[in-house]
Design a protein around this motif. Structure first.
Motif, PDB file in Angstrom:
ATOM      1  N   TRP A 214      17.917  -2.871   4.286  1.00  0.00           N
ATOM      2  CA  TRP A 214      18.679  -2.361   3.017  1.00  0.00           C
ATOM      3  C   TRP A 214      18.481  -3.048   1.868  1.00  0.00           C
ATOM      4  CZ3 TRP A 214      21.980  -4.668  -0.215  1.00  0.00           C
ATOM      5  CH2 TRP A 214      22.603  -4.002  -1.204  1.00  0.00           C
ATOM      6  N   TYR A 215      18.236  -4.418   2.218  1.00  0.00           N
ATOM      7  CA  TYR A 215      17.746  -5.025   0.805  1.00  0.00           C
ATOM      8  C   TYR A 215      16.439  -4.999   0.382  1.00  0.00           C
ATOM      9  CZ  TYR A 215      16.749  -9.417  -1.918  1.00  0.00           C
ATOM     10  OH  TYR A 215      16.376 -10.245  -2.980  1.00  0.00           O
ATOM     11  N   TYR A 216      15.462  -4.837   1.236  1.00  0.00           N
ATOM     12  CA  TYR A 216      14.172  -4.496   1.070  1.00  0.00           C
ATOM     13  C   TYR A 216      14.031  -3.260   0.386  1.00  0.00           C
ATOM     14  CZ  TYR A 216      12.068  -8.504   3.494  1.00  0.00           C
ATOM     15  OH  TYR A 216      11.515  -9.794   3.807  1.00  0.00           O
ATOM     16  N   GLN A 217      14.738  -2.215   0.600  1.00  0.00           N
ATOM     17  CA  GLN A 217      14.709  -0.796   0.317  1.00  0.00           C
ATOM     18  C   GLN A 217      15.207  -0.806  -1.161  1.00  0.00           C
ATOM     19  OE1 GLN A 217      17.232   0.961   3.120  1.00  0.00           O
ATOM     20  NE2 GLN A 217      15.573   2.234   4.033  1.00  0.00           N
ATOM     21  N   GLN A 218      16.320  -1.596  -1.429  1.00  0.00           N
ATOM     22  CA  GLN A 218      16.748  -1.823  -2.999  1.00  0.00           C
ATOM     23  C   GLN A 218      15.719  -2.369  -3.603  1.00  0.00           C
ATOM     24  OE1 GLN A 218      19.500  -0.401  -3.445  1.00  0.00           O
ATOM     25  NE2 GLN A 218      19.404   0.079  -1.444  1.00  0.00           N
ATOM     26  N   GLN A 219      14.840  -3.641  -3.231  1.00  0.00           N
ATOM     27  CA  GLN A 219      14.112  -4.160  -3.959  1.00  0.00           C
ATOM     28  C   GLN A 219      12.675  -3.106  -4.271  1.00  0.00           C
ATOM     29  OE1 GLN A 219      14.371  -7.324  -5.390  1.00  0.00           O
ATOM     30  NE2 GLN A 219      16.298  -7.118  -4.506  1.00  0.00           N
TER      31      GLN A 219
ATOM     32  N   LYS B 236       4.287  -3.682   0.219  1.00  0.00           N
ATOM     33  CA  LYS B 236       4.239  -4.994   0.810  1.00  0.00           C
ATOM     34  C   LYS B 236       5.692  -4.977   1.357  1.00  0.00           C
ATOM     35  CE  LYS B 236       2.738  -9.725   0.900  1.00  0.00           C
ATOM     36  NZ  LYS B 236       3.993 -10.383   1.571  1.00  0.00           N
ATOM     37  N   LEU B 237       6.737  -4.950   0.738  1.00  0.00           N
ATOM     38  CA  LEU B 237       8.138  -4.710   1.232  1.00  0.00           C
ATOM     39  C   LEU B 237       8.259  -4.019   2.493  1.00  0.00           C
ATOM     40  CD1 LEU B 237      10.013  -4.770  -2.091  1.00  0.00           C
ATOM     41  CD2 LEU B 237      10.007  -6.825  -0.489  1.00  0.00           C
ATOM     42  N   CYS B 238       7.758  -2.664   2.403  1.00  0.00           N
ATOM     43  CA  CYS B 238       7.693  -1.690   3.671  1.00  0.00           C
ATOM     44  C   CYS B 238       7.041  -2.393   4.907  1.00  0.00           C
ATOM     45  CB  CYS B 238       7.218  -0.544   3.327  1.00  0.00           C
ATOM     46  SG  CYS B 238       7.394   0.789   4.513  1.00  0.00           S
ATOM     47  N   VAL B 239       5.911  -3.144   4.493  1.00  0.00           N
ATOM     48  CA  VAL B 239       5.130  -3.592   5.755  1.00  0.00           C
ATOM     49  C   VAL B 239       5.820  -4.671   6.238  1.00  0.00           C
ATOM     50  CG1 VAL B 239       2.995  -4.677   5.990  1.00  0.00           C
ATOM     51  CG2 VAL B 239       2.950  -2.819   4.607  1.00  0.00           C
ATOM     52  N   ASP B 240       6.542  -5.521   5.288  1.00  0.00           N
ATOM     53  CA  ASP B 240       6.867  -6.671   5.812  1.00  0.00           C
ATOM     54  C   ASP B 240       8.216  -6.349   6.716  1.00  0.00           C
ATOM     55  OD1 ASP B 240       5.219  -8.233   4.468  1.00  0.00           O
ATOM     56  OD2 ASP B 240       6.664  -8.822   2.771  1.00  0.00           O
ATOM     57  N   ILE B 241       8.919  -5.456   6.332  1.00  0.00           N
ATOM     58  CA  ILE B 241      10.109  -5.057   7.418  1.00  0.00           C
ATOM     59  C   ILE B 241       9.554  -4.159   8.506  1.00  0.00           C
ATOM     60  CG2 ILE B 241      10.624  -2.762   6.253  1.00  0.00           C
ATOM     61  CD1 ILE B 241      13.159  -5.694   6.812  1.00  0.00           C
ATOM     62  N   GLY B 242       8.528  -3.916   8.561  1.00  0.00           N
ATOM     63  CA  GLY B 242       7.892  -3.307   9.876  1.00  0.00           C
ATOM     64  C   GLY B 242       8.022  -1.699   9.883  1.00  0.00           C
ATOM     65  N   ALA B 243       8.142  -1.082   8.631  1.00  0.00           N
ATOM     66  CA  ALA B 243       8.492   0.341   8.482  1.00  0.00           C
ATOM     67  C   ALA B 243       6.826   0.982   8.133  1.00  0.00           C
ATOM     68  CB  ALA B 243       9.459   0.543   7.621  1.00  0.00           C
ATOM     69  N   CYS B 244       6.045   0.267   7.661  1.00  0.00           N
ATOM     70  CA  CYS B 244       4.858   0.553   7.160  1.00  0.00           C
ATOM     71  C   CYS B 244       3.839  -0.262   7.659  1.00  0.00           C
ATOM     72  CB  CYS B 244       4.779   0.645   5.649  1.00  0.00           C
ATOM     73  SG  CYS B 244       5.838   1.735   4.899  1.00  0.00           S
ATOM     74  N   SER B 245       2.308   0.424   7.949  1.00  0.00           N
ATOM     75  CA  SER B 245       1.256  -0.431   8.143  1.00  0.00           C
ATOM     76  C   SER B 245       0.565  -0.796   7.029  1.00  0.00           C
ATOM     77  CB  SER B 245       0.320   0.485   9.192  1.00  0.00           C
ATOM     78  OG  SER B 245       0.239   1.785   8.495  1.00  0.00           O
ATOM     79  N   LEU B 246      -0.385  -1.777   7.373  1.00  0.00           N
ATOM     80  CA  LEU B 246      -1.162  -2.285   6.236  1.00  0.00           C
ATOM     81  C   LEU B 246      -2.248  -1.156   5.756  1.00  0.00           C
ATOM     82  CD1 LEU B 246      -2.234  -5.829   7.408  1.00  0.00           C
ATOM     83  CD2 LEU B 246      -1.146  -5.584   5.210  1.00  0.00           C
ATOM     84  N   PRO B 247      -2.415  -1.309   4.325  1.00  0.00           N
ATOM     85  CA  PRO B 247      -3.486  -0.480   3.707  1.00  0.00           C
ATOM     86  C   PRO B 247      -4.456  -0.423   4.539  1.00  0.00           C
ATOM     87  CG  PRO B 247      -2.284  -1.613   2.031  1.00  0.00           C
ATOM     88  CD  PRO B 247      -1.996  -2.257   3.402  1.00  0.00           C
ATOM     89  N   GLN B 248      -5.435   0.623   4.733  1.00  0.00           N
ATOM     90  CA  GLN B 248      -6.611   0.576   5.696  1.00  0.00           C
ATOM     91  C   GLN B 248      -7.589  -0.297   4.913  1.00  0.00           C
ATOM     92  OE1 GLN B 248      -7.171   2.880   8.531  1.00  0.00           O
ATOM     93  NE2 GLN B 248      -4.901   2.606   8.143  1.00  0.00           N
ATOM     94  N   ASP B 249      -7.599  -0.540   3.749  1.00  0.00           N
ATOM     95  CA  ASP B 249      -8.491  -1.483   3.155  1.00  0.00           C
ATOM     96  C   ASP B 249      -7.577  -2.505   2.092  1.00  0.00           C
ATOM     97  OD1 ASP B 249     -10.466  -3.133   1.996  1.00  0.00           O
ATOM     98  OD2 ASP B 249     -11.564  -1.551   0.945  1.00  0.00           O
ATOM     99  N   PRO B 250      -7.112  -3.438   2.671  1.00  0.00           N
ATOM    100  CA  PRO B 250      -6.160  -4.340   1.866  1.00  0.00           C
ATOM    101  C   PRO B 250      -6.663  -5.421   1.022  1.00  0.00           C
ATOM    102  CG  PRO B 250      -6.304  -5.076   4.264  1.00  0.00           C
ATOM    103  CD  PRO B 250      -6.978  -3.982   4.226  1.00  0.00           C
ATOM    104  N   THR B 251      -7.916  -5.304   0.862  1.00  0.00           N
ATOM    105  CA  THR B 251      -8.979  -6.040   0.052  1.00  0.00           C
ATOM    106  C   THR B 251      -8.701  -5.657  -1.146  1.00  0.00           C
ATOM    107  OG1 THR B 251     -10.939  -4.643   0.258  1.00  0.00           O
ATOM    108  CG2 THR B 251     -10.509  -6.698   1.578  1.00  0.00           C
ATOM    109  N   LYS B 252      -7.896  -4.516  -1.680  1.00  0.00           N
ATOM    110  CA  LYS B 252      -7.813  -3.971  -2.911  1.00  0.00           C
ATOM    111  C   LYS B 252      -6.797  -4.511  -3.865  1.00  0.00           C
ATOM    112  CE  LYS B 252     -11.258  -1.176  -2.262  1.00  0.00           C
ATOM    113  NZ  LYS B 252     -12.536  -1.207  -3.022  1.00  0.00           N
TER     114      LYS B 252
END
Length: 297
Positions: free
Chosen positions: A90-95, A123-139
């Motif tokens: 919930w906190y990450y969603q608010q952020q 990145k908040l979504c990735v850190d909480i485990g709801a999203c995956s890393l961008p296919q090319d995170p170098t951007k």
């Protein structure tokens, strides 16, 4: 009597002691000194045993209360640990929440995020485990100074994952164009007569002074995923990945369908609001392709 006086087990207790003390209290009774001392010691021993029994009861009561308190603390800790992921999510969603702008047309109304989703928000979504890393995170995804730039190189499915995490969805291409026609846009879209875009790189999603009810960078910053299929279909994608496959008759292969990507980007020399990115499979991850979310009114 001397032997009995040295053996506490021989002293009177209970009813027998009570009867003896009542008998001693009578006016016509006179006890010998040893007998009187025997009864006195019996009485003292009874009181001492009663005191020790009361003290033991109090210690046991305190111990029971301490154990109960400890059990409550453990239960609270367990409940807290169990609830922590929900509270953290919930906190990450608010952020991650962005300001929403109401867009209204003749027969529809919806809310659209005021700016594209940034690296920080995704990145908040990735850190909480709801999203995956961008296919090319170098951007710029991992670079601190680029956290407020729009996230790039995410697939249509990843964009949808993020929006659903916030209880939102991808806008349709028609909604995007409605926003372009009816919303207050900043910065002002480039002159479509010359079709030139003089921006050479993506700009931060959030300006220094964010104005209410204003949509930023709808065109000319990054292309944006929509929930509309490429082609003439008027039915938008419902968010189910199974609907993003053109399956063969044998149902053994999946050819990813294309979703419309709109808006032009900082590297786009010429574009019109109705332009769409060349056939873009939902599983593609491309530079200068990001997204923003929408939600029904």
């Amino acid at each position: 009597q001397e032997t009995m006086n040295r053996d506490s087990g021989a002293l009177y207790r209970g009813a027998r002691l009570g009867q003896a003390l009542e008998w001693q209290a009578r006016d016509d009774v006179s006890l010998e000194p040893l007998s009187a001392e025997f009864l006195a010691e019996s009485h003292c021993l009874t009181e001492q045993e009663a005191y020790e029994k009361e003290a033991l009861y109090r210690r046991q009561l305190l111990l029971a209360r301490s154990l109960a308190s400890a059990a409550v603390v453990v239960l609270l800790l367990v409940a807290g640990i169990a609830a922590f992921p929900t509270v953290q999510n919930w906190y990450y969603q608010q952020q991650a929440m962005a300001p929403l702008v109401l867009v209204e047309g003749e027969d529809q109304a919806f809310f659209l995020e005021a700016h594209e989703v940034s690296n920080r928000q995704y990145k908040l979504c990735v850190d909480i485990g709801a999203c995956s890393l961008p296919q090319d995170p170098t951007k710029g995804y991992f670079e601190e100074e680029k956290q407020e730039l729009p996230v790039e190189a995410v697939t249509g499915y990843q964009a949808n994952e993020y929006c659903r995490w916030l209880g939102q969805r991808l806008p349709t291409a028609a909604e995007w164009r409605l926003a372009y026609d009816h919303a207050r846009l900043l910065p002002q879209p480039p002159n479509m007569d010359d079709g030139l875009n003089d921006i050479v790189e993506a700009q931060p999603t959030i300006p220094t002074n964010l104005e209410k009810q204003t949509i930023y960078h709808l065109v000319g910053n990054v292309w944006e995923w929509t929930a509309s299929f490429s082609g003439e279909s008027s039915v938008p994608w419902n968010g189910d990945v199974k609907d993003l496959c053109n399956r063969s008759i044998a149902e053994t292969t999946c050819s990813p369908v294309a979703l419309q990507v709109v808006g032009g980007a900082a590297d786009t020399i010429y574009y019109e609001p109705e332009d769409i990115y060349p056939q873009t499979a939902f599983s593609a991850s491309l530079p200068f392709v990001g997204f923003r979310c929408a939600i029904d009114k």
